[in-house]
Design a protein around this motif. Structure first.
Motif, PDB file in Angstrom:
ATOM      1  N   VAL A  28      35.274  37.395  37.447  1.00 55.33           N
ATOM      2  CA  VAL A  28      34.266  38.337  36.925  1.00 55.33           C
ATOM      3  C   VAL A  28      34.868  39.265  35.872  1.00 55.33           C
ATOM      4  O   VAL A  28      34.279  39.470  34.804  1.00 55.33           O
ATOM      5  CB  VAL A  28      33.649  39.155  38.082  1.00 55.33           C
ATOM      6  CG1 VAL A  28      32.778  40.271  37.530  1.00 55.33           C
ATOM      7  CG2 VAL A  28      32.830  38.249  38.988  1.00 55.33           C
ATOM      8  N   PHE A  29      36.038  39.835  36.156  1.00 57.79           N
ATOM      9  CA  PHE A  29      36.667  40.715  35.182  1.00 57.79           C
ATOM     10  C   PHE A  29      37.042  39.959  33.913  1.00 57.79           C
ATOM     11  O   PHE A  29      36.996  40.504  32.814  1.00 57.79           O
ATOM     12  CB  PHE A  29      37.901  41.396  35.787  1.00 57.79           C
ATOM     13  CG  PHE A  29      37.620  42.748  36.355  1.00 57.79           C
ATOM     14  CD1 PHE A  29      37.699  43.883  35.562  1.00 57.79           C
ATOM     15  CD2 PHE A  29      37.251  42.888  37.684  1.00 57.79           C
ATOM     16  CE1 PHE A  29      37.417  45.131  36.086  1.00 57.79           C
ATOM     17  CE2 PHE A  29      36.971  44.132  38.213  1.00 57.79           C
ATOM     18  CZ  PHE A  29      37.052  45.268  37.416  1.00 57.79           C
ATOM     19  N   THR A  30      37.419  38.688  34.073  1.00 59.02           N
ATOM     20  CA  THR A  30      37.716  37.877  32.890  1.00 59.02           C
ATOM     21  C   THR A  30      36.460  37.650  32.066  1.00 59.02           C
ATOM     22  O   THR A  30      36.498  37.678  30.827  1.00 59.02           O
ATOM     23  CB  THR A  30      38.317  36.522  33.308  1.00 59.02           C
ATOM     24  OG1 THR A  30      39.533  36.740  34.012  1.00 59.02           O
ATOM     25  CG2 THR A  30      38.600  35.660  32.085  1.00 59.02           C
ATOM     26  N   MET A  62      45.706  33.762  38.674  1.00 60.20           N
ATOM     27  CA  MET A  62      45.504  33.676  37.227  1.00 60.20           C
ATOM     28  C   MET A  62      44.605  32.501  36.873  1.00 60.20           C
ATOM     29  O   MET A  62      43.732  32.597  35.994  1.00 60.20           O
ATOM     30  CB  MET A  62      46.861  33.548  36.525  1.00 60.20           C
ATOM     31  CG  MET A  62      46.772  33.411  35.019  1.00 60.20           C
ATOM     32  SD  MET A  62      46.097  34.879  34.207  1.00 60.20           S
ATOM     33  CE  MET A  62      47.550  35.923  34.191  1.00 60.20           C
ATOM     34  N   LEU A  63      44.791  31.385  37.566  1.00 58.99           N
ATOM     35  CA  LEU A  63      43.927  30.223  37.330  1.00 58.99           C
ATOM     36  C   LEU A  63      42.473  30.543  37.662  1.00 58.99           C
ATOM     37  O   LEU A  63      41.549  30.063  36.997  1.00 58.99           O
ATOM     38  CB  LEU A  63      44.408  29.040  38.169  1.00 58.99           C
ATOM     39  CG  LEU A  63      45.751  28.406  37.761  1.00 58.99           C
ATOM     40  CD1 LEU A  63      46.124  27.301  38.738  1.00 58.99           C
ATOM     41  CD2 LEU A  63      45.674  27.870  36.347  1.00 58.99           C
ATOM     42  N   ALA A  64      42.271  31.363  38.686  1.00 60.66           N
ATOM     43  CA  ALA A  64      40.901  31.777  39.023  1.00 60.66           C
ATOM     44  C   ALA A  64      40.291  32.582  37.881  1.00 60.66           C
ATOM     45  O   ALA A  64      39.095  32.480  37.594  1.00 60.66           O
ATOM     46  CB  ALA A  64      40.910  32.596  40.312  1.00 60.66           C
ATOM     47  N   GLY A  65      41.130  33.378  37.225  1.00 63.40           N
ATOM     48  CA  GLY A  65      40.648  34.123  36.065  1.00 63.40           C
ATOM     49  C   GLY A  65      40.219  33.207  34.940  1.00 63.40           C
ATOM     50  O   GLY A  65      39.205  33.445  34.273  1.00 63.40           O
ATOM     51  N   ILE A 115      34.002  39.686  31.840  1.00 62.63           N
ATOM     52  CA  ILE A 115      33.692  40.961  31.186  1.00 62.63           C
ATOM     53  C   ILE A 115      34.636  41.234  30.020  1.00 62.63           C
ATOM     54  O   ILE A 115      34.217  41.654  28.937  1.00 62.63           O
ATOM     55  CB  ILE A 115      33.777  42.117  32.200  1.00 62.63           C
ATOM     56  CG1 ILE A 115      32.695  41.964  33.276  1.00 62.63           C
ATOM     57  CG2 ILE A 115      33.643  43.472  31.504  1.00 62.63           C
ATOM     58  CD1 ILE A 115      32.825  42.945  34.420  1.00 62.63           C
ATOM     59  N   MET A 116      35.934  40.968  30.247  1.00 59.44           N
ATOM     60  CA  MET A 116      36.952  41.331  29.269  1.00 59.44           C
ATOM     61  C   MET A 116      37.333  40.180  28.357  1.00 59.44           C
ATOM     62  O   MET A 116      38.025  40.386  27.346  1.00 59.44           O
ATOM     63  CB  MET A 116      38.192  41.848  29.999  1.00 59.44           C
ATOM     64  CG  MET A 116      37.863  43.011  30.943  1.00 59.44           C
ATOM     65  SD  MET A 116      39.210  43.436  32.050  1.00 59.44           S
ATOM     66  CE  MET A 116      40.272  44.306  30.931  1.00 59.44           C
ATOM     67  N   GLY A 117      36.895  38.960  28.710  1.00 61.56           N
ATOM     68  CA  GLY A 117      37.138  37.827  27.844  1.00 61.56           C
ATOM     69  C   GLY A 117      38.549  37.300  27.860  1.00 61.56           C
ATOM     70  O   GLY A 117      38.891  36.413  27.087  1.00 61.56           O
ATOM     71  N   ASN A 118      39.383  37.822  28.752  1.00 67.68           N
ATOM     72  CA  ASN A 118      40.788  37.446  28.747  1.00 67.68           C
ATOM     73  C   ASN A 118      41.357  37.585  30.158  1.00 67.68           C
ATOM     74  O   ASN A 118      41.362  38.685  30.714  1.00 67.68           O
ATOM     75  CB  ASN A 118      41.558  38.344  27.762  1.00 67.68           C
ATOM     76  CG  ASN A 118      42.956  37.838  27.480  1.00 67.68           C
ATOM     77  OD1 ASN A 118      43.656  37.382  28.379  1.00 67.68           O
ATOM     78  ND2 ASN A 118      43.362  37.924  26.226  1.00 67.68           N
ATOM     79  N   ALA A 119      41.839  36.486  30.729  1.00 65.65           N
ATOM     80  CA  ALA A 119      42.390  36.532  32.079  1.00 65.65           C
ATOM     81  C   ALA A 119      43.644  37.389  32.140  1.00 65.65           C
ATOM     82  O   ALA A 119      43.933  38.011  33.165  1.00 65.65           O
ATOM     83  CB  ALA A 119      42.699  35.115  32.567  1.00 65.65           C
ATOM     84  N   PHE A 120      44.389  37.444  31.036  1.00 70.40           N
ATOM     85  CA  PHE A 120      45.604  38.256  31.013  1.00 70.40           C
ATOM     86  C   PHE A 120      45.260  39.748  31.069  1.00 70.40           C
ATOM     87  O   PHE A 120      46.032  40.555  31.580  1.00 70.40           O
ATOM     88  CB  PHE A 120      46.424  37.956  29.762  1.00 70.40           C
ATOM     89  CG  PHE A 120      47.041  36.588  29.767  1.00 70.40           C
ATOM     90  CD1 PHE A 120      48.209  36.334  30.467  1.00 70.40           C
ATOM     91  CD2 PHE A 120      46.434  35.545  29.088  1.00 70.40           C
ATOM     92  CE1 PHE A 120      48.769  35.067  30.490  1.00 70.40           C
ATOM     93  CE2 PHE A 120      46.993  34.272  29.102  1.00 70.40           C
ATOM     94  CZ  PHE A 120      48.161  34.034  29.807  1.00 70.40           C
TER      95      PHE A 120
END
Length: 322
Positions: free
Chosen positions: A226-228, A266-269, A230-235
């Motif tokens: 979800v945060f990815t 990280m893969l989940a992101g 929103i922010m477009g980036n898993a990092f």
């Protein structure tokens, strides 16, 4: 010594040259907006030097970023009709050149690796050839220049203006979305500095059932996705969710295996990356370059796979990290 700053100046100069070209391109109905957007970006590369050495305030860069966001957000940028070969000519050229077309693209990583591994150790009079700490980015910059030369040689092109015009066409096709990953990465840094992860962690502790490993793992993985989105980036999402759930709950409280929890988290992101237009470099830019009718077509195709992978990541952490 070759400094990374020089390559930033070169990138800024390229953006400025292309912005000037856009200003005189009457086929672009939004040429002034495009000129302002890319011109501000080009100037920022030069102005940043003075900000870093403390001789200029940083506020103008913030203003420039806000203006660029408005130009892109209000759809004030556009693209013209590039003067290039037609489809028939491109097909014939591709058939003639064959696999040689991959040579310029492969040149970049090869040169970058050579610079980072070998050239980084070379010295002249005790001074390193490449600026210390910037070997990788310098390798990328040198690789791009070498690849340009190689590409012109492969295509038998003598005019430097041709790749510049073609580059401008690609730049206009990708548009403002090209910068979205960088802006969102900055947002991630802001979230981290503001303590968003800590606050999310406090909320998590109140709603998460005690001792429920599966629930905690699911919350961590879904939160990463979800945060990815929103922010477009898993990092960018990683430090937020890891500070909130990954480290304090899964690792410290439940004694999960650190590499398994963090790597699979990280893969989940990345599952969220497949489902969001905010990850413009993965989803919007390819759609623009391929001139797809549905801008969000890649996301619609990828979403089911992302859902399945997210469930798999949750199960992998649950069964192998505890």
């Amino acid at each position: 010594m070759i400094k990374s700053e020089w390559f930033y100046w070169l990138v800024g100069a390229v953006f400025l040259v292309m912005a000037i070209q856009m200003a005189f391109d009457r086929t672009n109905p939004k040429r002034y907006g495009s000129t302002a957007f890319w011109g501000l970006l080009g100037i920022s590369f030069f102005y940043s030097t003075w900000v870093l050495d403390g001789s200029a305030p940083a506020e103008p860069l913030g203003v420039a970023a806000l203006v660029m966001i408005c130009l892109g957000g209000f759809n004030l940028t556009g693209k013209g009709v590039p003067k290039t070969t037609d489809e028939k000519q491109r097909v014939a050229s591709a058939a003639r050149l064959g696999n040689k077309l991959f040579v310029p693209a492969l040149t970049i990583p090869v040169v970058a690796v050579l610079c980072a591994v070998l050239v980084a150790k070379w010295k002249i009079g005790g001074t390193p050839i490449l600026e210390k700490g910037s070997e990788t980015i310098l390798g990328l910059g040198i690789g791009a220049i070498v690849a340009l030369v190689v590409g012109m040689w492969v295509l038998r092109e003598r005019k430097v203006s041709v790749p510049i015009h073609e580059g401008r066409g690609l730049l206009e096709s990708m548009g403002w979305a090209l910068l979205l990953p960088q802006l969102l990465a900055v947002l991630g840094a802001i979230f981290q500095a503001a303590g968003v992860g800590t606050q999310v962690g406090k909320i998590t502790e109140k709603i998460l059932p005690g001792g429920q490993v599966l629930a905690a793992v699911a919350l961590y993985c879904v939160g990463m996705a979800v945060f990815t989105m929103i922010m477009g980036n898993a990092f960018a999402a990683f430090p937020v969710m890891t500070a909130a759930v990954g480290w304090p709950v899964l690792i410290e409280q439940m004694h999960g295996n650190i590499p398994a929890v963090l790597a699979i988290g990280m893969l989940a992101g990345f599952c969220g990356t497949l489902c969001t237009p905010m990850a413009a470099n993965f989803n919007l830019v390819p759609a623009a370059l391929l001139e797809l009718k549905d801008t969000y077509g890649p996301i619609k195709v990828q979403a089911p796979t992302a859902g399945v992978l997210l469930v798999c990541n949750i199960l992998l952490i649950y069964f192998f990290a505890f």
